[in-house]
Design an enzyme around this catalytic site. Structure first.
Site, PDB file in Angstrom:
ATOM      1  N   ASP A  73       0.443  -0.776   0.299  1.00 35.42           N
ATOM      2  CA  ASP A  73      -0.009  -0.428  -0.308  1.00 35.42           C
ATOM      3  C   ASP A  73       1.114   1.338   0.020  1.00 35.42           C
ATOM      4  OD1 ASP A  73      -2.698   1.933   0.515  1.00 35.42           O
ATOM      5  OD2 ASP A  73      -3.200  -0.030   0.564  1.00 35.42           O
ATOM      6  N   HIS A 125      -3.495   6.273   3.356  1.00 32.37           N
ATOM      7  CA  HIS A 125      -4.302   5.187   2.852  1.00 32.37           C
ATOM      8  C   HIS A 125      -3.908   3.857   3.035  1.00 32.37           C
ATOM      9  CE1 HIS A 125      -6.288   1.969   0.079  1.00 32.37           C
ATOM     10  NE2 HIS A 125      -7.122   2.929  -0.453  1.00 32.37           N
ATOM     11  N   SER A 312     -10.897  -0.937  -1.776  1.00 31.39           N
ATOM     12  CA  SER A 312     -10.310  -1.328  -0.261  1.00 31.39           C
ATOM     13  C   SER A 312     -10.245  -0.455   1.187  1.00 31.39           C
ATOM     14  CB  SER A 312      -9.186  -0.046  -0.895  1.00 31.39           C
ATOM     15  OG  SER A 312      -8.475   0.238  -1.897  1.00 31.39           O
TER      16      SER A 312
END
Length: 373
Positions: A73, A125, A312
């Site tokens: 990520d 994220h 996600s």
């Protein structure tokens, strides 16, 4: 919008305190308990984390202890170093040696440049995804992680804008395998322009390498509202994950289609599915997936953003449940990726048309059922 007190009452009605032996003491966002915020972990339209936690206690391996998960990520707020700060609720997480394959943001075909051994998050994220998987639990702080106690390998393959490229992701997958990952989480997709495995041949080869080494790969189906699963989730051997809302309806943004394996909580607005009474596209939007993550990348401040919805966010629920399956020993000491996938599907809660379908795959992940003996 409901007040925090109303949210707490709703959570108590759905999740009576006497139903489970162990209830974490994490205080939640407003101090009303994690149950008031983490609808995604409750029974019903969530993954039933409390039952899973009880099952793991019964197996003598609380949470995801003993399982190693690589998260590819934007990195993670895992340390205080220079301008980077450690997330306040990742202090007790077990981090294995990670790597940064995307030290600098680039442009054009290649989104990343430079490499170094410090996979610090400069986007937010990755910290959010890792927190859903393994955030510190029962520490009286913030929220909970589904497979708390698992070891996380942070692998940075996305830049400060959340972009990545094939070479970087390929290198990240191979690194994760060599570092001993049992599960790899890929909470990203290449978008509508990528329609075939032939467009990402190096990633396809890396996935085959992972599976040959008994590593389970889990990936997001994509947020394009497409009737097909995006890549790399659509690659053979990858568990593809769509998203459902707080109401138990397919999320309007979630890619679906013949290649969809399962769904998990992703939050947001319901899809317009008139034959499904739980779907209310014209009603109040369901809540996002809350986790403590970066709210200001430059100043490295942390909070609970309200815009984290998507496949996600759904994907780490599946990776964490896979970790709990391994930790529980319900499939033996070294289950294969195929066995884990079959268990996830066999214990999922059916949604929509009876049986597997193109909207929900095999159904909504149920961590409690997946870890039950």
């Amino acid at each position: 919008m409901r007040t925090p007190l109303a949210l707490l009452i709703a959570a108590i009605l759905l999740f009576p305190a006497t139903a489970h032996a162990w209830i974490p003491d994490d205080k939640g966002i407003g101090g009303f308990g994690w149950q008031a915020d983490q609808w995604n972990f409750l029974p019903g339209t969530g993954v039933d984390a409390p039952r899973a936690w009880d099952n793991l206690f019964a197996a003598g391996r609380p949470g995801g202890k003993g399982v190693t998960i690589a998260v590819l990520d934007s990195g993670v707020a895992y340390e205080t170093r220079g301008r980077f700060k450690k997330s306040p609720d990742l202090k007790k997480i077990r981090f294995a040696k990670g790597y940064d394959f995307c030290a600098r943001t680039s442009s054009g075909i290649n989104a990343c440049e430079g490499r170094d051994p410090y996979p610090n998050d400069d986007y937010g994220h990755g910290t959010h995804v890792i927190s859903t998987i393994a955030e510190s639990t029962n520490n009286g702080v913030a929220l909970t992680g589904l497979a708390y106690g698992a070891t996380i390998i942070p692998v940075k393959v996305l830049n400060s804008r959340g972009e990545g490229d094939e070479d970087t992701i390929t290198a990240g997958i191979r690194y994760a395998v060599k570092q001993g990952a049992q599960i790899i989480n890929l909470s990203f997709e290449f978008g509508s322009a990528t329609t075939s495995a032939t467009q990402v041949p190096r990633i396809a080869a890396a996935v085959r390498y992972a599976r040959a080494n008994n590593v389970t790969v889990v990936a997001a189906s994509g947020n394009g509202e497409l009737q097909r699963v995006g890549y790399p989730a659509a690659l053979p051997g990858v568990i593809s994950v769509g998203a459902v809302t707080e109401h138990g309806c397919l999320a309007e943004y979630s890619n679906h289609g013949p290649g969809l394996d399962v769904v998990a909580p992703g939050g947001g607005k319901d899809a317009a599915l008139p034959d499904q009474p739980q779907c209310t596209p014209n009603g109040p939007q369901g809540r996002p997936i809350y986790q403590l993550t970066l709210t200001n990348k430059r100043r490295q401040t942390f909070g609970y953003p309200t815009d984290y919805i998507g496949t996600s966010m759904a994907t780490p629920h599946v990776s964490a449940t896979a970790a709990l399956i391994i930790a529980s020993g319900v499939l033996g000491p070294k289950p294969t990726p195929d066995q884990i996938e079959q268990r996830l599907k066999a214990t999922a809660r059916d949604l929509g048309t009876p049986g597997p379908d193109e909207l929900y795959g095999a159904g909504l992940i149920d961590a409690g059922a997946a870890t039950a003996r």
